[in-house]
Design a protein around this motif. Structure first.
Motif, PDB file in Angstrom:
ATOM      1  N   ALA A   1      48.532  30.495  55.443  1.00 64.54           N
ATOM      2  CA  ALA A   1      49.254  31.087  56.577  1.00 64.54           C
ATOM      3  C   ALA A   1      48.320  31.955  57.415  1.00 64.54           C
ATOM      4  CB  ALA A   1      50.444  31.896  56.075  1.00 64.54           C
ATOM      5  N   ASP A   2      47.493  32.758  56.748  1.00 60.81           N
ATOM      6  CA  ASP A   2      46.550  33.607  57.479  1.00 60.81           C
ATOM      7  C   ASP A   2      45.510  32.773  58.231  1.00 60.81           C
ATOM      8  OD1 ASP A   2      47.810  35.951  56.708  1.00 60.81           O
ATOM      9  OD2 ASP A   2      46.440  36.339  55.036  1.00 60.81           O
ATOM     10  N   VAL A   3      45.060  31.691  57.622  1.00 61.96           N
ATOM     11  CA  VAL A   3      44.075  30.822  58.287  1.00 61.96           C
ATOM     12  C   VAL A   3      44.697  30.177  59.529  1.00 61.96           C
ATOM     13  CG1 VAL A   3      42.719  28.690  58.059  1.00 61.96           C
ATOM     14  CG2 VAL A   3      42.640  30.424  56.255  1.00 61.96           C
ATOM     15  N   PHE A   4      45.935  29.680  59.404  1.00 65.36           N
ATOM     16  CA  PHE A   4      46.590  29.099  60.588  1.00 65.36           C
ATOM     17  C   PHE A   4      46.763  30.151  61.685  1.00 65.36           C
ATOM     18  CE2 PHE A   4      48.311  25.296  58.239  1.00 65.36           C
ATOM     19  CZ  PHE A   4      47.832  24.346  59.135  1.00 65.36           C
ATOM     20  N   ALA A   5      47.186  31.355  61.319  1.00 63.52           N
ATOM     21  CA  ALA A   5      47.386  32.418  62.307  1.00 63.52           C
ATOM     22  C   ALA A   5      46.055  32.796  62.965  1.00 63.52           C
ATOM     23  CB  ALA A   5      48.033  33.635  61.653  1.00 63.52           C
ATOM     24  N   LEU A   6      45.001  32.902  62.167  1.00 72.40           N
ATOM     25  CA  LEU A   6      43.688  33.246  62.709  1.00 72.40           C
ATOM     26  C   LEU A   6      43.129  32.105  63.553  1.00 72.40           C
ATOM     27  CD1 LEU A   6      41.417  35.251  62.999  1.00 72.40           C
ATOM     28  CD2 LEU A   6      40.544  34.508  60.754  1.00 72.40           C
TER      29      LEU A   6
ATOM     30  N   THR B   1      53.633  23.484  49.728  1.00 66.29           N
ATOM     31  CA  THR B   1      52.934  24.300  50.708  1.00 66.29           C
ATOM     32  C   THR B   1      53.779  24.568  51.945  1.00 66.29           C
ATOM     33  OG1 THR B   1      50.806  24.569  51.805  1.00 66.29           O
ATOM     34  CG2 THR B   1      51.732  22.348  51.778  1.00 66.29           C
ATOM     35  N   LEU B   2      53.179  25.231  52.897  1.00 70.22           N
ATOM     36  CA  LEU B   2      53.856  25.599  54.136  1.00 70.22           C
ATOM     37  C   LEU B   2      54.439  24.366  54.815  1.00 70.22           C
ATOM     38  CD1 LEU B   2      51.106  28.005  55.507  1.00 70.22           C
ATOM     39  CD2 LEU B   2      53.173  28.626  54.248  1.00 70.22           C
ATOM     40  N   ARG B   3      55.587  24.560  55.463  1.00 67.95           N
ATOM     41  CA  ARG B   3      56.279  23.421  56.059  1.00 67.95           C
ATOM     42  C   ARG B   3      56.476  23.531  57.561  1.00 67.95           C
ATOM     43  NH1 ARG B   3      58.308  23.619  50.842  1.00 67.95           N
ATOM     44  NH2 ARG B   3      58.576  21.589  49.887  1.00 67.95           N
ATOM     45  N   SER B   4      56.249  24.708  58.150  1.00 67.54           N
ATOM     46  CA  SER B   4      56.542  24.860  59.577  1.00 67.54           C
ATOM     47  C   SER B   4      55.828  26.077  60.146  1.00 67.54           C
ATOM     48  CB  SER B   4      58.053  25.040  59.775  1.00 67.54           C
ATOM     49  OG  SER B   4      58.474  26.274  59.197  1.00 67.54           O
ATOM     50  N   ILE B   5      55.849  26.169  61.461  1.00 63.84           N
ATOM     51  CA  ILE B   5      55.309  27.345  62.138  1.00 63.84           C
ATOM     52  C   ILE B   5      56.110  28.580  61.736  1.00 63.84           C
ATOM     53  CG2 ILE B   5      54.992  28.438  64.395  1.00 63.84           C
ATOM     54  CD1 ILE B   5      54.256  25.623  65.440  1.00 63.84           C
TER      55      ILE B   5
ATOM     56  N   ARG C   1      56.478  33.751  58.801  1.00 62.03           N
ATOM     57  CA  ARG C   1      57.075  34.607  57.763  1.00 62.03           C
ATOM     58  C   ARG C   1      56.064  35.023  56.704  1.00 62.03           C
ATOM     59  NH1 ARG C   1      60.897  30.601  58.481  1.00 62.03           N
ATOM     60  NH2 ARG C   1      60.299  29.537  56.549  1.00 62.03           N
ATOM     61  N   THR C   2      54.967  34.283  56.588  1.00 66.25           N
ATOM     62  CA  THR C   2      54.012  34.486  55.510  1.00 66.25           C
ATOM     63  C   THR C   2      52.731  35.187  55.966  1.00 66.25           C
ATOM     64  OG1 THR C   2      54.874  32.442  54.518  1.00 66.25           O
ATOM     65  CG2 THR C   2      52.813  33.271  53.624  1.00 66.25           C
ATOM     66  N   GLN C   3      52.319  34.975  57.187  1.00 66.51           N
ATOM     67  CA  GLN C   3      51.026  35.467  57.670  1.00 66.51           C
ATOM     68  C   GLN C   3      50.931  36.984  57.658  1.00 66.51           C
ATOM     69  OE1 GLN C   3      51.866  33.990  61.775  1.00 66.51           O
ATOM     70  NE2 GLN C   3      50.776  35.845  62.440  1.00 66.51           N
ATOM     71  N   ARG C   4      49.700  37.453  57.434  1.00 65.99           N
ATOM     72  CA  ARG C   4      49.398  38.876  57.546  1.00 65.99           C
ATOM     73  C   ARG C   4      48.491  39.149  58.738  1.00 65.99           C
ATOM     74  NH1 ARG C   4      47.830  40.055  51.350  1.00 65.99           N
ATOM     75  NH2 ARG C   4      46.787  38.092  51.715  1.00 65.99           N
ATOM     76  N   VAL C   5      47.840  38.124  59.257  1.00 62.97           N
ATOM     77  CA  VAL C   5      47.038  38.272  60.471  1.00 62.97           C
ATOM     78  C   VAL C   5      48.012  38.487  61.623  1.00 62.97           C
ATOM     79  CG1 VAL C   5      45.513  37.060  62.093  1.00 62.97           C
ATOM     80  CG2 VAL C   5      45.145  36.838  59.624  1.00 62.97           C
ATOM     81  N   LEU C   6      47.802  39.553  62.375  1.00 57.50           N
ATOM     82  CA  LEU C   6      48.709  39.870  63.475  1.00 57.50           C
ATOM     83  C   LEU C   6      48.417  38.997  64.692  1.00 57.50           C
ATOM     84  CD1 LEU C   6      48.690  43.778  63.261  1.00 57.50           C
ATOM     85  CD2 LEU C   6      50.349  42.172  62.283  1.00 57.50           C
ATOM     86  N   ASP C   7      49.471  38.556  65.359  1.00 64.06           N
ATOM     87  CA  ASP C   7      49.329  37.796  66.594  1.00 64.06           C
ATOM     88  C   ASP C   7      48.885  38.730  67.718  1.00 64.06           C
ATOM     89  OD1 ASP C   7      50.257  35.444  65.382  1.00 64.06           O
ATOM     90  OD2 ASP C   7      52.346  35.883  65.899  1.00 64.06           O
TER      91      ASP C   7
END
Length: 183
Positions: A44-49, A97-101, A106-112
């Motif tokens: 989740a953090d990698v996708f957000a980053l 694993t993760l299924r959607s944006i 809901r999971t990411q810790r990297v802030l948008d």
């Protein structure tokens, strides 16, 4: 004998249909649960980053446009390249694993960063901090995979820590423009 083997095979197939995503592994169920959880956090953090890096890549401007644009594109590619091996590793050990944006959000810790405009050096500094955080998250994940002796996951994570530290270094050095203090 052949009839018994066929009955056993049919029974096994029927049982598998009840749990279609259950992947055989020698890891204990707690290991699968804990490793999947920590790797999904990383994912989740990698996708957000990745998306933040691409956002800044698309919106960077100024006199160093080309250099920053290319740097962020390269770093985005590195991040995206982590996603499939991460998700597949989770599946290989029997997790889901993760299924959607939305699941990522809901999971990411990297802030948008949804700002209309961000100064280029602020972009680099923010991504530098995010990559430092990702390196720490990867180290946490490595502790979990080591605890359960999941050598394959640990090995992947070690390479990703190195790549993440390199991204951090490049972003730090690029964001020092105009800093004559030597720090």
């Amino acid at each position: 004998m052949a009839k018994k083997l066929k009955e056993k095979t049919v029974k096994a197939l029927k049982e598998r249909r009840k749990r279609p995503l259950e992947t055989p592994t020698d890891l204990a169920s707690e290991a699968t649960r804990d490793i999947s959880a920590v790797l999904n956090q990383v994912l989740a953090d990698v996708f957000a980053l990745y998306l933040k890096t691409k956002n800044f890549h698309w919106h960077v401007s100024g006199p160093h446009f080309r250099d920053y644009h290319l740097l962020l594109d390269e770093q985005g590619d590195q991040l995206f390249a982590m996603t499939d091996p991460l998700a597949e590793r989770i599946r290989k050990i029997g997790g889901t694993t993760l299924r959607s944006i939305g699941h990522i959000a809901r999971t990411q810790r990297v802030l948008d960063n949804d700002a209309d405009y961000v100064q280029p050096l602020d972009m680099l500094a923010e991504l530098c901090e995010d990559n430092k955080m990702l390196a720490a998250t990867l180290r946490e994940a490595h502790n979990v995979t080591d605890e359960y002796r999941d050598i394959a996951s640990s090995s992947l994570i070690e390479n990703w820590i190195d790549e993440t530290e390199k991204r951090t270094w490049f972003l730090f050095e690029a964001s020092r423009e105009g800093d004559t203090s030597g720090h």
